[in-house]
Design an enzyme around this catalytic site. Structure first.
Site, PDB file in Angstrom:
ATOM      1  N   ASP A 181      -0.135   5.072   0.857  1.00  0.00           N
ATOM      2  CA  ASP A 181      -0.367   6.053   1.926  1.00  0.00           C
ATOM      3  C   ASP A 181      -0.381   5.353   3.283  1.00  0.00           C
ATOM      4  OD1 ASP A 181      -1.076   8.545   0.300  1.00  0.00           O
ATOM      5  OD2 ASP A 181      -2.474   7.084  -0.524  1.00  0.00           O
ATOM      6  N   ASP A 210       0.869  -1.166   0.000  1.00  0.00           N
ATOM      7  CA  ASP A 210       0.000   0.000   0.000  1.00  0.00           C
ATOM      8  C   ASP A 210       0.920   1.235   0.000  1.00  0.00           C
ATOM      9  OD1 ASP A 210      -2.349   1.596   0.420  1.00  0.00           O
ATOM     10  OD2 ASP A 210      -1.659   1.815   2.497  1.00  0.00           O
ATOM     11  N   ARG A 235     -11.375   8.352  -2.903  1.00  0.00           N
ATOM     12  CA  ARG A 235     -11.705   9.779  -2.710  1.00  0.00           C
ATOM     13  C   ARG A 235     -13.216  10.005  -2.579  1.00  0.00           C
ATOM     14  NH1 ARG A 235      -9.274  12.950  -7.395  1.00  0.00           N
ATOM     15  NH2 ARG A 235      -7.542  11.617  -6.795  1.00  0.00           N
ATOM     16  N   GLY A 292      -7.350   4.328   3.553  1.00  0.00           N
ATOM     17  CA  GLY A 292      -7.566   3.218   2.618  1.00  0.00           C
ATOM     18  C   GLY A 292      -8.773   3.385   1.706  1.00  0.00           C
ATOM     19  N   ASN A 314      -3.555   9.282  -6.994  1.00  0.00           N
ATOM     20  CA  ASN A 314      -2.377  10.166  -7.050  1.00  0.00           C
ATOM     21  C   ASN A 314      -1.077   9.399  -6.845  1.00  0.00           C
ATOM     22  OD1 ASN A 314      -3.810  12.714  -7.284  1.00  0.00           O
ATOM     23  ND2 ASN A 314      -4.495  12.349  -5.187  1.00  0.00           N
ATOM     24  N   ASP A 369      -1.738  -0.539   6.023  1.00  0.00           N
ATOM     25  CA  ASP A 369      -1.930   0.162   7.308  1.00  0.00           C
ATOM     26  C   ASP A 369      -3.405   0.387   7.636  1.00  0.00           C
ATOM     27  OD1 ASP A 369      -2.183   2.142   5.208  1.00  0.00           O
ATOM     28  OD2 ASP A 369      -2.325   3.591   6.844  1.00  0.00           O
ATOM     29  N   SER A 384      -5.494   5.152  -4.023  1.00  0.00           N
ATOM     30  CA  SER A 384      -5.302   6.544  -4.437  1.00  0.00           C
ATOM     31  C   SER A 384      -5.228   6.668  -5.956  1.00  0.00           C
ATOM     32  CB  SER A 384      -4.006   7.075  -3.826  1.00  0.00           C
ATOM     33  OG  SER A 384      -3.694   8.336  -4.375  1.00  0.00           O
TER      34      SER A 384
HETATM   35  C1  BG6 Z   1      -5.702   5.996   0.149  1.00  0.00           C
HETATM   36  C2  BG6 Z   1      -5.614   6.838   1.400  1.00  0.00           C
HETATM   37  O1  BG6 Z   1      -4.470   5.415  -0.117  1.00  0.00           O
HETATM   38  O2  BG6 Z   1      -6.089   6.794  -0.961  1.00  0.00           O
HETATM   39  C3  BG6 Z   1      -6.937   7.564   1.620  1.00  0.00           C
HETATM   40  O3  BG6 Z   1      -5.347   6.009   2.514  1.00  0.00           O
HETATM   41  C4  BG6 Z   1      -7.317   8.355   0.383  1.00  0.00           C
HETATM   42  O4  BG6 Z   1      -6.816   8.410   2.728  1.00  0.00           O
HETATM   43  C5  BG6 Z   1      -7.343   7.418  -0.813  1.00  0.00           C
HETATM   44  O5  BG6 Z   1      -8.600   8.942   0.556  1.00  0.00           O
HETATM   45  C6  BG6 Z   1      -7.701   8.135  -2.099  1.00  0.00           C
HETATM   46  O6  BG6 Z   1      -6.668   9.004  -2.412  1.00  0.00           O
HETATM   47  P1  BG6 Z   1      -6.590  10.054  -3.566  1.00  0.00           P
HETATM   48  O7  BG6 Z   1      -5.144  10.403  -3.533  1.00  0.00           O
HETATM   49  O8  BG6 Z   1      -7.004   9.403  -4.841  1.00  0.00           O
HETATM   50  O9  BG6 Z   1      -7.513  11.167  -3.214  1.00  0.00           O
HETATM   51 MG    MG Z   2      -2.790   3.113   3.492  1.00  0.00          MG
END
Ligand code: BG6
Ligand code: MG
Length: 230
Positions: free
Chosen positions: A23, A21, A61, A58, A130, A182, A128
């Protein structure tokens, strides 16, 4: 990145894959997410604190936005919610732009290098959208065989989609994959994918994992590889 897995044959190879993972495992972005959601919540006059932010760990968005808006979520038109999510993400990306390789959590680079030296495949598997930007800032593309995220797997954890897709791209069977997570939703996703999973963080959050550690720095290649049957 070393390869995107597309050169692997369609048949499953006998290598082991480590699916990390992003984040909260490779780097701690929770404060950056918190500040970005908090900005939006303040604009809307909604309560939002760090414990509410922790519940978003986890989750994708849009799923996170629904929790931030709470019972008011249904009152906003779809277009408005798209704009809110985009606004939060712009604020988040401004913060990500200031990240450096020093934001890689202690021990991560050596752990990934050690795994690769032992012949394991290494991937990022994140909800994510991103991930590319964050991995760029951390400077770990060179250690990855694949990066699979919310752009490839639209169903957010706890759905197993992102882990199953990562295994498929690497050409490795799910039973030869070990996930490092996590979030409770991520541990559940790994279990749903029938993969071994190591939980990083407080036991009350990741106790459903096969093994738990308090920090990533405690992980070793041997410990992770031992979770997969020879
Ligand atoms: C996860 C994070 O990895 O990605 C979350 O733990 C977050 O907190 C999710 O909301 C979505 O992320 P992003 O970067 O696409 O907004
Ligand atoms: Mg995570």
């Amino acid at each position: 990145m070393v390869s995107d897995g597309s050169s692997h044959p369609a048949s499953k190879c006998d290598r082991v894959a480590l699916l990390f993972d992003l984040d909260g495992v490779l780097t701690d972005t929770s404060e950056l997410h918190y500040l970005s959601w908090k900005g939006l919540a303040d604009e809307l006059g909604l309560p939002f604190d760090r414990s509410a932010n922790d519940a978003l760990r986890g989750l994708g968005r849009r799923e996170s936005l629904a929790l931030v808006l709470g019972e008011r979520s249904d009152r906003f038109p779809e277009q408005k919610k798209v704009e809110m999510a985009a606004r939060k993400n712009a604020a988040y990306l401004e913060r990500v732009a200031r990240m450096t390789p020093a934001d890689l959590l202690p021990g991560v680079r050596a752990l990934m290098q050690g795994l690769r030296e032992r012949g394991a495949l290494v991937a990022v598997a994140s909800s994510s959208k991103n991930s590319e930007a964050v991995v760029d800032r951390l400077g770990v593309h060179d250690l990855l065989d694949a990066l699979v995220d919310g752009n490839d797997a639209p169903r957010s954890k706890p759905d197993p989609q992102v882990f199953l897709l990562a295994a498929e791209r690497l050409g490795v069977s799910p039973r030869r994959c070990v996930v490092v997570e996590d979030a409770a939703s991520g541990v559940a996703a790994a279990r749903a994918a029938r993969m071994k999973v190591v939980g990083v963080g407080p036991p009350e959050r990741v106790s459903a994992a096969d093994r738990t550690v308090a920090t990533v720095a405690e992980l070793t290649p041997d410990m992770l590889l031992a979770l997969v049957e020879p």
